[in-house]
Motif scaffolding. Structure first.
Motif, PDB file in Angstrom:
ATOM      1  N   UNK A  73      -1.839   0.418   7.060  1.00 19.29           N
ATOM      2  CA  UNK A  73      -0.752   1.191   6.470  1.00 19.29           C
ATOM      3  C   UNK A  73       0.230   0.268   5.749  1.00 19.29           C
ATOM      4  N   UNK A  74       0.597   0.694   4.525  1.00 14.25           N
ATOM      5  CA  UNK A  74       1.639  -0.028   3.804  1.00 14.25           C
ATOM      6  C   UNK A  74       2.987   0.385   4.369  1.00 14.25           C
ATOM      7  N   UNK A  75       3.790  -0.568   4.752  1.00 16.10           N
ATOM      8  CA  UNK A  75       5.124  -0.291   5.301  1.00 16.10           C
ATOM      9  C   UNK A  75       6.087  -0.086   4.130  1.00 16.10           C
ATOM     10  N   UNK A  76       6.320   1.187   3.813  1.00 16.87           N
ATOM     11  CA  UNK A  76       7.111   1.531   2.635  1.00 16.87           C
ATOM     12  C   UNK A  76       8.519   0.951   2.704  1.00 16.87           C
ATOM     13  N   UNK A  77       9.047   0.804   3.914  1.00 14.61           N
ATOM     14  CA  UNK A  77      10.413   0.272   4.031  1.00 14.61           C
ATOM     15  C   UNK A  77      10.505  -1.184   3.603  1.00 14.61           C
ATOM     16  N   UNK A  78       9.333  -1.856   3.491  1.00 20.91           N
ATOM     17  CA  UNK A  78       9.348  -3.261   3.075  1.00 20.91           C
ATOM     18  C   UNK A  78       9.138  -3.419   1.569  1.00 20.91           C
ATOM     19  N   UNK A  79       8.750  -2.349   0.875  1.00 24.58           N
ATOM     20  CA  UNK A  79       8.471  -2.426  -0.560  1.00 24.58           C
ATOM     21  C   UNK A  79       9.794  -2.489  -1.320  1.00 24.58           C
ATOM     22  N   UNK A  80      10.015  -3.584  -2.039  1.00 25.46           N
ATOM     23  CA  UNK A  80      11.292  -3.753  -2.737  1.00 25.46           C
ATOM     24  C   UNK A  80      11.307  -3.055  -4.091  1.00 25.46           C
ATOM     25  N   UNK A  81      10.119  -2.693  -4.621  1.00 25.91           N
ATOM     26  CA  UNK A  81      10.042  -2.003  -5.902  1.00 25.91           C
ATOM     27  C   UNK A  81       8.720  -1.237  -5.972  1.00 25.91           C
ATOM     28  N   UNK A  82       8.749  -0.089  -6.670  1.00 19.63           N
ATOM     29  CA  UNK A  82       7.520   0.685  -6.843  1.00 19.63           C
ATOM     30  C   UNK A  82       6.530  -0.026  -7.755  1.00 19.63           C
ATOM     31  N   UNK A  83       6.958  -1.100  -8.423  1.00 24.57           N
ATOM     32  CA  UNK A  83       6.063  -1.864  -9.287  1.00 24.57           C
ATOM     33  C   UNK A  83       5.072  -2.684  -8.477  1.00 24.57           C
ATOM     34  N   UNK A  84       5.327  -2.876  -7.186  1.00 22.49           N
ATOM     35  CA  UNK A  84       4.427  -3.645  -6.325  1.00 22.49           C
ATOM     36  C   UNK A  84       3.506  -2.676  -5.587  1.00 22.49           C
ATOM     37  N   UNK A  85       2.190  -2.821  -5.803  1.00 24.70           N
ATOM     38  CA  UNK A  85       1.202  -1.908  -5.241  1.00 24.70           C
ATOM     39  C   UNK A  85       0.070  -2.697  -4.576  1.00 24.70           C
ATOM     40  N   UNK A  86      -0.427  -2.142  -3.472  1.00 30.00           N
ATOM     41  CA  UNK A  86      -1.644  -2.660  -2.839  1.00 30.00           C
ATOM     42  C   UNK A  86      -2.729  -1.619  -3.066  1.00 30.00           C
ATOM     43  N   UNK A  87      -3.537  -1.823  -4.092  1.00 31.73           N
ATOM     44  CA  UNK A  87      -4.513  -0.828  -4.517  1.00 31.73           C
ATOM     45  C   UNK A  87      -5.920  -1.114  -4.013  1.00 31.73           C
ATOM     46  N   UNK A  88      -6.103  -2.187  -3.259  1.00 28.03           N
ATOM     47  CA  UNK A  88      -7.426  -2.535  -2.750  1.00 28.03           C
ATOM     48  C   UNK A  88      -7.744  -1.804  -1.453  1.00 28.03           C
TER      49      UNK A  88
END
Length: 252
Positions: A73-88
């Protein structure tokens, strides 16, 4: 001397290992997307948490974190911008970072840390991102479609009918292949215009014929009906006049 070697060997045995890979280099262009690779073996390490860092990775954790995961699971609270994605595929150990809509400020070093059990056992990857400016191409066509100017970086190309000139810096050079291309384009445009004009003329002629022919046909038919109705009346009047004349003669 032997004592120093023994101490070094003891330190190597006692200190836990730190797995750090050499940095790699990725090139991106402004306005486009880029993917910074990072993978680990799930069969060997199991599903692990990952964090991405801007700059060199510290001894532990990520001190300038961009995004992190908790295994699958991607921890959304740690994402500083929507430009950063984990698509793999996180379940297959693909934790590559995709940066959307690159800007020049995105250039620099990035770090990927895969947490592995045990102190200092984390897998560490560093990626250096270089940013190139995307080429700018602008085309402006004249009203008649004969003059075309194209800018690409510092190169400017102008097409004027059959004359083509290319500027590269301070050099001015005519290019004959481009002359032929422009002549063919101009000839095709003229032929297409002639075809369109002919089609327009034929269409207008047909429409005008219908406008004139149909009312004339209707008027002719109406006149014939009127004449047909008038003929019996005329014949009746003539017969009546003849009968009156015959009666007058008889009386005399």
């Amino acid at each position: 001397m032997k004592t120093m070697n023994r101490l070094k060997l003891m330190l190597l045995l006692v200190l836990p290992s730190v797995s750090e890979h050499d940095s790699s280099r990725v090139v991106g262009r402004t306005g486009q997307d880029v993917t910074l690779p990072c993978r680990y073996e799930v069969k060997k390490h199991g599903l692990q948490s990952v964090c991405w860092n801007r700059g060199d990775l510290p001894l532990q954790e990520c001190n300038n974190r961009l995004i992190a995961t908790s295994k699958l699971r991607v921890k959304e609270e740690t994402r500083v911008s929507s430009r950063y994605q984990l698509q793999g595929r996180l379940d297959e150990g693909d934790v590559s970072l995709t940066i959307l809509n690159l800007t020049e400020s995105d250039a620099g070093r990035y770090g990927c840390r895969v947490r592995v059990r045990g102190p200092f056992n984390d897998l560490k990857y560093h990626i250096d991102l270089n940013i190139e400016k995307a080429p700018i191409t602008t085309t402006i066509a004249g009203r008649r479609g004969s003059d075309i100017t194209t800018w690409k970086g510092s190169d400017i190309t102008t097409w004027k009918g059959s004359d083509v000139t290319t500027w590269r810096g301070n050099d001015v050079t005519p290019t004959e292949p481009m002359v032929t291309l422009v002549q063919e384009m101009w000839s095709t445009a003229v032929q297409q215009q002639q075809v369109n004009s002919l089609q327009t003329f034929v269409g207008n002629t047909v429409r005008l014929s219908f406008i004139i022919f149909i009312p004339a046909l209707l008027l002719t038919a109406a006149y014939r009906v009127w004449r047909t109705n008038q003929k019996p009346e005329t014949d009746r009047r003539l017969n009546q006049s003849e009968e009156e004349e015959e009666e007058a003669v008889t009386c005399v």
